[in-house]
Structures are given as C-alpha cells and as structure tokens.
Design a protein around this motif. Structure first.
Motif, PDB file in Angstrom:
ATOM      1  N   VAL A  60       0.838  -1.202   0.000  1.00 60.49           N
ATOM      2  CA  VAL A  60       0.000   0.000   0.000  1.00 60.49           C
ATOM      3  C   VAL A  60       0.872   1.251   0.000  1.00 60.49           C
ATOM      4  CG1 VAL A  60      -1.653   1.308   1.386  1.00 60.49           C
ATOM      5  CG2 VAL A  60      -1.937  -1.144   1.112  1.00 60.49           C
ATOM      6  N   LEU A  61       1.993   1.201   0.703  1.00 54.34           N
ATOM      7  CA  LEU A  61       2.855   2.374   0.832  1.00 54.34           C
ATOM      8  C   LEU A  61       3.737   2.617  -0.389  1.00 54.34           C
ATOM      9  CD1 LEU A  61       4.011   1.938   4.521  1.00 54.34           C
ATOM     10  CD2 LEU A  61       2.318   3.531   3.635  1.00 54.34           C
ATOM     11  N   ARG A  62       3.937   1.625  -1.215  1.00 53.40           N
ATOM     12  CA  ARG A  62       4.814   1.779  -2.373  1.00 53.40           C
ATOM     13  C   ARG A  62       4.173   2.673  -3.425  1.00 53.40           C
ATOM     14  NH1 ARG A  62       6.710  -4.244  -2.437  1.00 53.40           N
ATOM     15  NH2 ARG A  62       8.506  -4.031  -1.095  1.00 53.40           N
ATOM     16  N   ARG A  63       5.005   3.540  -4.016  1.00 53.86           N
ATOM     17  CA  ARG A  63       4.553   4.415  -5.087  1.00 53.86           C
ATOM     18  C   ARG A  63       5.245   4.004  -6.373  1.00 53.86           C
ATOM     19  NH1 ARG A  63       5.987   9.533  -1.652  1.00 53.86           N
ATOM     20  NH2 ARG A  63       7.926   8.458  -1.923  1.00 53.86           N
ATOM     21  N   SER A  64       4.563   4.204  -7.470  1.00 59.99           N
ATOM     22  CA  SER A  64       5.177   3.892  -8.754  1.00 59.99           C
ATOM     23  C   SER A  64       6.124   5.015  -9.147  1.00 59.99           C
ATOM     24  CB  SER A  64       4.102   3.707  -9.825  1.00 59.99           C
ATOM     25  OG  SER A  64       3.422   4.935 -10.002  1.00 59.99           O
ATOM     26  N   ILE A  65       7.136   4.655  -9.907  1.00 58.87           N
ATOM     27  CA  ILE A  65       8.102   5.639 -10.393  1.00 58.87           C
ATOM     28  C   ILE A  65       7.727   5.982 -11.820  1.00 58.87           C
ATOM     29  CG2 ILE A  65      10.508   6.035 -10.975  1.00 58.87           C
ATOM     30  CD1 ILE A  65      11.263   4.105  -8.788  1.00 58.87           C
ATOM     31  N   ASP A  66       7.506   7.253 -12.066  1.00 58.75           N
ATOM     32  CA  ASP A  66       7.251   7.680 -13.432  1.00 58.75           C
ATOM     33  C   ASP A  66       8.291   8.733 -13.822  1.00 58.75           C
ATOM     34  OD1 ASP A  66       6.286   9.571 -11.736  1.00 58.75           O
ATOM     35  OD2 ASP A  66       4.422   9.944 -12.817  1.00 58.75           O
ATOM     36  N   ASP A  67       8.371   9.008 -15.107  1.00 59.37           N
ATOM     37  CA  ASP A  67       9.421   9.889 -15.617  1.00 59.37           C
ATOM     38  C   ASP A  67       9.233  11.342 -15.210  1.00 59.37           C
ATOM     39  OD1 ASP A  67      10.654   7.771 -16.737  1.00 59.37           O
ATOM     40  OD2 ASP A  67       9.797   8.056 -18.737  1.00 59.37           O
ATOM     41  N   SER A  68       8.020  11.756 -14.870  1.00 57.04           N
ATOM     42  CA  SER A  68       7.809  13.166 -14.527  1.00 57.04           C
ATOM     43  C   SER A  68       8.564  13.539 -13.253  1.00 57.04           C
ATOM     44  CB  SER A  68       6.326  13.457 -14.369  1.00 57.04           C
ATOM     45  OG  SER A  68       5.797  12.739 -13.259  1.00 57.04           O
ATOM     46  N   HIS A  69       8.635  12.626 -12.284  1.00 55.54           N
ATOM     47  CA  HIS A  69       9.385  12.913 -11.061  1.00 55.54           C
ATOM     48  C   HIS A  69      10.878  13.025 -11.361  1.00 55.54           C
ATOM     49  CE1 HIS A  69       5.981  12.473  -8.422  1.00 55.54           C
ATOM     50  NE2 HIS A  69       5.680  11.317  -8.995  1.00 55.54           N
ATOM     51  N   ILE A  70      11.356  12.182 -12.255  1.00 53.46           N
ATOM     52  CA  ILE A  70      12.786  12.185 -12.567  1.00 53.46           C
ATOM     53  C   ILE A  70      13.170  13.458 -13.303  1.00 53.46           C
ATOM     54  CG2 ILE A  70      14.577  10.998 -13.892  1.00 53.46           C
ATOM     55  CD1 ILE A  70      13.042   8.400 -13.290  1.00 53.46           C
ATOM     56  N   THR A  71      12.369  13.882 -14.283  1.00 53.54           N
ATOM     57  CA  THR A  71      12.716  15.088 -15.033  1.00 53.54           C
ATOM     58  C   THR A  71      12.586  16.328 -14.175  1.00 53.54           C
ATOM     59  OG1 THR A  71      10.471  15.191 -15.896  1.00 53.54           O
ATOM     60  CG2 THR A  71      12.125  14.093 -17.265  1.00 53.54           C
ATOM     61  N   ASN A  72      11.661  16.336 -13.234  1.00 54.25           N
ATOM     62  CA  ASN A  72      11.526  17.498 -12.352  1.00 54.25           C
ATOM     63  C   ASN A  72      12.699  17.615 -11.393  1.00 54.25           C
ATOM     64  OD1 ASN A  72       9.110  18.112 -13.548  1.00 54.25           O
ATOM     65  ND2 ASN A  72       7.861  17.142 -11.965  1.00 54.25           N
ATOM     66  N   GLN A  73      13.374  16.530 -11.103  1.00 59.06           N
ATOM     67  CA  GLN A  73      14.478  16.548 -10.147  1.00 59.06           C
ATOM     68  C   GLN A  73      15.841  16.789 -10.791  1.00 59.06           C
ATOM     69  OE1 GLN A  73      13.907  16.478  -6.881  1.00 59.06           O
ATOM     70  NE2 GLN A  73      11.740  16.333  -7.344  1.00 59.06           N
ATOM     71  N   GLN A  74      15.905  16.845 -12.129  1.00 57.27           N
ATOM     72  CA  GLN A  74      17.195  17.016 -12.792  1.00 57.27           C
ATOM     73  C   GLN A  74      17.867  18.318 -12.392  1.00 57.27           C
ATOM     74  OE1 GLN A  74      18.974  14.977 -14.461  1.00 57.27           O
ATOM     75  NE2 GLN A  74      17.504  13.332 -14.653  1.00 57.27           N
ATOM     76  N   ALA A  75      17.101  19.369 -12.182  1.00 58.12           N
ATOM     77  CA  ALA A  75      17.701  20.654 -11.819  1.00 58.12           C
ATOM     78  C   ALA A  75      18.314  20.621 -10.418  1.00 58.12           C
ATOM     79  CB  ALA A  75      16.650  21.757 -11.893  1.00 58.12           C
ATOM     80  N   TYR A  76      17.827  19.728  -9.574  1.00 53.69           N
ATOM     81  CA  TYR A  76      18.319  19.658  -8.203  1.00 53.69           C
ATOM     82  C   TYR A  76      19.435  18.635  -8.018  1.00 53.69           C
ATOM     83  CZ  TYR A  76      14.080  22.247  -7.342  1.00 53.69           C
ATOM     84  OH  TYR A  76      13.101  23.183  -7.374  1.00 53.69           O
ATOM     85  N   THR A  77      19.689  17.848  -9.028  1.00 52.01           N
ATOM     86  CA  THR A  77      20.705  16.818  -8.932  1.00 52.01           C
ATOM     87  C   THR A  77      22.079  17.423  -9.131  1.00 52.01           C
ATOM     88  OG1 THR A  77      19.137  15.232  -9.809  1.00 52.01           O
ATOM     89  CG2 THR A  77      21.461  14.602  -9.856  1.00 52.01           C
ATOM     90  N   ARG A  78      23.001  17.085  -8.244  1.00 45.48           N
ATOM     91  CA  ARG A  78      24.353  17.624  -8.335  1.00 45.48           C
ATOM     92  C   ARG A  78      25.211  16.705  -9.191  1.00 45.48           C
ATOM     93  NH1 ARG A  78      26.394  19.344  -2.490  1.00 45.48           N
ATOM     94  NH2 ARG A  78      28.176  19.845  -3.769  1.00 45.48           N
ATOM     95  N   THR A  79      25.822  17.301 -10.185  1.00 46.41           N
ATOM     96  CA  THR A  79      26.789  16.582 -10.997  1.00 46.41           C
ATOM     97  C   THR A  79      28.053  17.418 -11.040  1.00 46.41           C
ATOM     98  OG1 THR A  79      26.086  17.620 -13.057  1.00 46.41           O
ATOM     99  CG2 THR A  79      24.980  15.567 -12.445  1.00 46.41           C
ATOM    100  N   ALA A  80      29.117  16.833 -11.534  1.00 42.46           N
ATOM    101  CA  ALA A  80      30.376  17.574 -11.616  1.00 42.46           C
ATOM    102  C   ALA A  80      30.235  18.759 -12.562  1.00 42.46           C
ATOM    103  CB  ALA A  80      31.499  16.653 -12.071  1.00 42.46           C
ATOM    104  N   ALA A  81      29.529  18.569 -13.657  1.00 45.66           N
ATOM    105  CA  ALA A  81      29.400  19.641 -14.645  1.00 45.66           C
ATOM    106  C   ALA A  81      28.596  20.814 -14.102  1.00 45.66           C
ATOM    107  CB  ALA A  81      28.741  19.099 -15.907  1.00 45.66           C
TER     108      ALA A  81
END
Length: 137
Positions: A60-81
């Motif tokens: 019941v607690l598990r949520r599905s992973i969809d691409d909208s969450h991933i694309t919204n988080q790209q700006a917050y993800t730290r990379t070397a570049a």
C-alpha cells in the motif's frame, strides 16, 4: 603396564566406533524433505500470516516511479558539470580564426596548401570567482 595398554586399546576402539557411526547417518533422516518450500516457511514464520500482513501493508505504501518525477528533479541533482558551471563561470575567451596562405615548407620545399585554423585568444581558460560574473556568455 599391560592394563594401561588394554585400557588405551579399548578407548581407541570405542572412539573409532563412535566416529564410524557418526559418518553413517542418513541425510533424509537428518533433513527430511516435505511439501513446504522456503517461501511457505518464511510466510508462515510470524505465526498466522503475520508476514503476509506486513507485505500487504508495504504494498500500500509503495509508489510507482514515473518519468515526470525524474525530469523534475534534474535541476536539483548535483553533478560535476553543473557544480563547476554554476559556481565558477567561464570568462570570455574569444576564438580567433587565422588563415595560413599556401607556402613551401621544409628543406625540400614541399608545397602546403592554404588552410584556416582556430585558436583561443588566451592560452588557458580563465574562471571567475563565485558571484563575480552574473551574466552568461
């Protein structure tokens, strides 16, 4: 001395008999196989389906992973570049285009056709300190 030899022989005979009898056990008697699988044992280990209740609560607690969450988080993800480019902006280093006219080169006078080449004005890339340059180039 004969008594000690007899008792030693008797003890070694008993020890050998114990060792030989230990090797003669049957695997099926020691570890009987039934119809239950390890999954059944694990599911019923909590006493009365407690593990199944836990699995139902987790599903019941598990949520599905969809691409909208991933694309919204790209700006917050730290990379070397993005760490380098966001903190240390590159200062402008314009490219210069140079045309080399056709010429003869070497001791043999080999002909070299004309060509264009590009090179930066400064020989190494310069970076601004954090907060020094605000506009992008």
């Amino acid at each position: 001395m004969k008594n000690t030899m007899k008792s030693f022989g008797l003890i070694s005979l008993i020890a050998a008999a114990v060792l030989v009898s230990g090797c003669s056990t049957n695997k099926e008697k020691t570890f009987p196989h039934g119809e239950t699988t390890m999954h059944d044992i694990w599911r019923n280990a909590g006493g009365g389906g407690m593990q199944q209740d836990l699995m139902d609560a987790r599903s019941v607690l598990r949520r599905s992973i969809d691409d909208s969450h991933i694309t919204n988080q790209q700006a917050y993800t730290r990379t070397a570049a993005n760490e380098i480019y966001s903190q240390f902006k590159r200062l402008p280093n314009p490219d210069l285009v140079m045309y080399v006219y056709p010429h003869l080169a070497g001791s043999e006078g080999a002909p070299v056709p004309g060509y264009s080449t590009v090179f930066p004005l400064y020989n190494k890339v310069q970076y601004a300190m954090p907060g020094e340059r605000l506009e992008d180039y």
